[in-house]
Motif scaffolding. Sequence first.
Motif, PDB file in Angstrom:
ATOM      1  N   TYR A 285       0.815  -1.317  -0.371  1.00 58.05           N
ATOM      2  CA  TYR A 285       0.617   0.076   0.664  1.00 58.05           C
ATOM      3  C   TYR A 285       1.300   1.741  -0.167  1.00 58.05           C
ATOM      4  CZ  TYR A 285      -2.895   3.946   1.390  1.00 58.05           C
ATOM      5  OH  TYR A 285      -3.057   4.816   1.650  1.00 58.05           O
ATOM      6  N   ARG A 286       1.503   1.462   0.697  1.00 61.68           N
ATOM      7  CA  ARG A 286       2.295   2.601   1.131  1.00 61.68           C
ATOM      8  C   ARG A 286       3.594   2.993  -0.670  1.00 61.68           C
ATOM      9  NH1 ARG A 286       6.289   3.003   6.855  1.00 61.68           N
ATOM     10  NH2 ARG A 286       6.600   0.506   5.773  1.00 61.68           N
ATOM     11  N   MET A 289       1.050   4.076  -3.308  1.00 56.97           N
ATOM     12  CA  MET A 289       1.092   5.417  -2.886  1.00 56.97           C
ATOM     13  C   MET A 289       2.101   6.386  -3.172  1.00 56.97           C
ATOM     14  SD  MET A 289      -1.200   7.458  -2.043  1.00 56.97           S
ATOM     15  CE  MET A 289      -2.709   7.010  -0.952  1.00 56.97           C
ATOM     16  N   LEU A 396      -6.890   5.074  -3.476  1.00 50.53           N
ATOM     17  CA  LEU A 396      -6.386   3.550  -3.101  1.00 50.53           C
ATOM     18  C   LEU A 396      -5.883   4.023  -1.841  1.00 50.53           C
ATOM     19  CD1 LEU A 396      -3.892   2.298  -3.636  1.00 50.53           C
ATOM     20  CD2 LEU A 396      -2.073   4.497  -3.413  1.00 50.53           C
ATOM     21  N   TRP A 397      -6.465   5.456  -1.742  1.00 57.38           N
ATOM     22  CA  TRP A 397      -6.267   5.683   0.135  1.00 57.38           C
ATOM     23  C   TRP A 397      -7.342   5.296   0.816  1.00 57.38           C
ATOM     24  CZ3 TRP A 397      -9.966   8.615   2.774  1.00 57.38           C
ATOM     25  CH2 TRP A 397      -9.588   8.728   4.815  1.00 57.38           C
ATOM     26  N   ARG A 400      -7.811   1.227   1.005  1.00 55.27           N
ATOM     27  CA  ARG A 400      -5.659   1.204   2.476  1.00 55.27           C
ATOM     28  C   ARG A 400      -6.181  -0.444   2.926  1.00 55.27           C
ATOM     29  NH1 ARG A 400      -8.779   5.494   4.590  1.00 55.27           N
ATOM     30  NH2 ARG A 400      -8.636   5.880   6.751  1.00 55.27           N
ATOM     31  N   LYS A 404      -3.647  -3.331   2.260  1.00 53.89           N
ATOM     32  CA  LYS A 404      -3.334  -3.523   3.755  1.00 53.89           C
ATOM     33  C   LYS A 404      -3.209  -5.033   3.367  1.00 53.89           C
ATOM     34  CE  LYS A 404      -2.551   0.764   5.849  1.00 53.89           C
ATOM     35  NZ  LYS A 404      -2.322   1.400   6.642  1.00 53.89           N
TER      36      LYS A 404
END
Length: 411
Positions: A285-286, A289, A396-397, A400, A404
């Motif tokens: 995820y990170r 982003m 995407l946020w 999340r 994850k």
Amino acid sequence: MKSVYASSRVYPLLVLGFASGLPLALTSGTLQAWATVDGVSLQSIGFLTLVGTAYTLKFLWAPLVDRYAPDFLGRRRSWMFFSQVLLALFIAGMGFLAPSSHLGLLAVFAVIVAFLSATQDIAFDAYSTDVLRDHERAAGAALKVLGYRLAMIVSGGLALILAGTWLGWQYTYVLMGVFMLVCAVATILAPEPEIVAKAPRTLGLAVVEPLKEFFSRRGAILILVLIVLYKLGDAFAGALSTTFLIRGAGFSMEEVGSINKIFGLAATIIGALAGGSIMSKMGLYRALMLFGLLQAVSNFGYWVLAVTPPHLYSMGLVVAIENVCGGLGTAAFVALLMALCNQQFSATQFALLSALSAVGRTYLAGPLTPPIVLALGWPVFFIMTVFIALPGLALLWFKRAEIKALDQLSR
């Protein structure tokens, strides 16, 4: 990470990724450059991007790839091998058709190449999903992207140099066909997955079960929307990038090819390998982003080229940044698609997901970019591409938690 990249399941993906990426530029950017210097109108060049429809619709025949396969090299590699041999023939054939005099027939050949390339991608994506262990996905995705981007440099930048100064268009396309034959040999040498999933018993099951399984998941529809939006800004910025650099920014075809070959190659290697390493440490995820933000911001570089006099150093810097950021984003995106697939249905599900990722490039960016550029000009257009990328990052946020939960990459 070094031992992971050296795995016999991982390093073949570099060459196979090259085979996957080779046809795309030959039916898009390189064909676009050929049509440009051959005097074809901007509107006709824009509609040539519809050749990529096969990449969007490949999920329609993916169940056939899941259900049927020759016994020659197993379920996945057999389809890859025969697609690559046919691709070699039709790519070489494109070289004998000039856009100014045989645009229609050339477009037909390009459509066939796109169809065969999409079929190869169905099998290759399923193969890479099946052959990699969970902890190898970051490295595998990185090498797939690296191979793909190297192929884009060879069939894009290097092809322009060869066509413009050495071989001409005919023999350049023949040479690209020879490269594809070499990749077919690599397919023969690649290993089979450790666990080979059985093919569905019937074609009906091959069609229904992958979709039923995917859409039974919570939030499946929004995940599909995310896949369409995540690289949409990148798709708009790259839709007519070759035409922009030649016709809009004032660079020669040889200059565009040289910069893409030198700076693009170096940046691709850095971006792809760094992407695999970073993803393994920070999680999917990170990484999605961060890389998504970087690939959106990198579009400002084209705006700079549009408002300043042509200079090789500035083009080199922009191409390098765009390739690094694009490589990072694509590596994370491929890892996301792998994580979303159920191994039992990997061919059909990956084909559906990756086809959706081409919707923006094929049906939005390609047809809409020419009228937007004609109406607003190149500088305003490239500013717009940055904002086009933002809805995907917002979604995407919002998703999340699900991303994850999917994350199987080792930190």
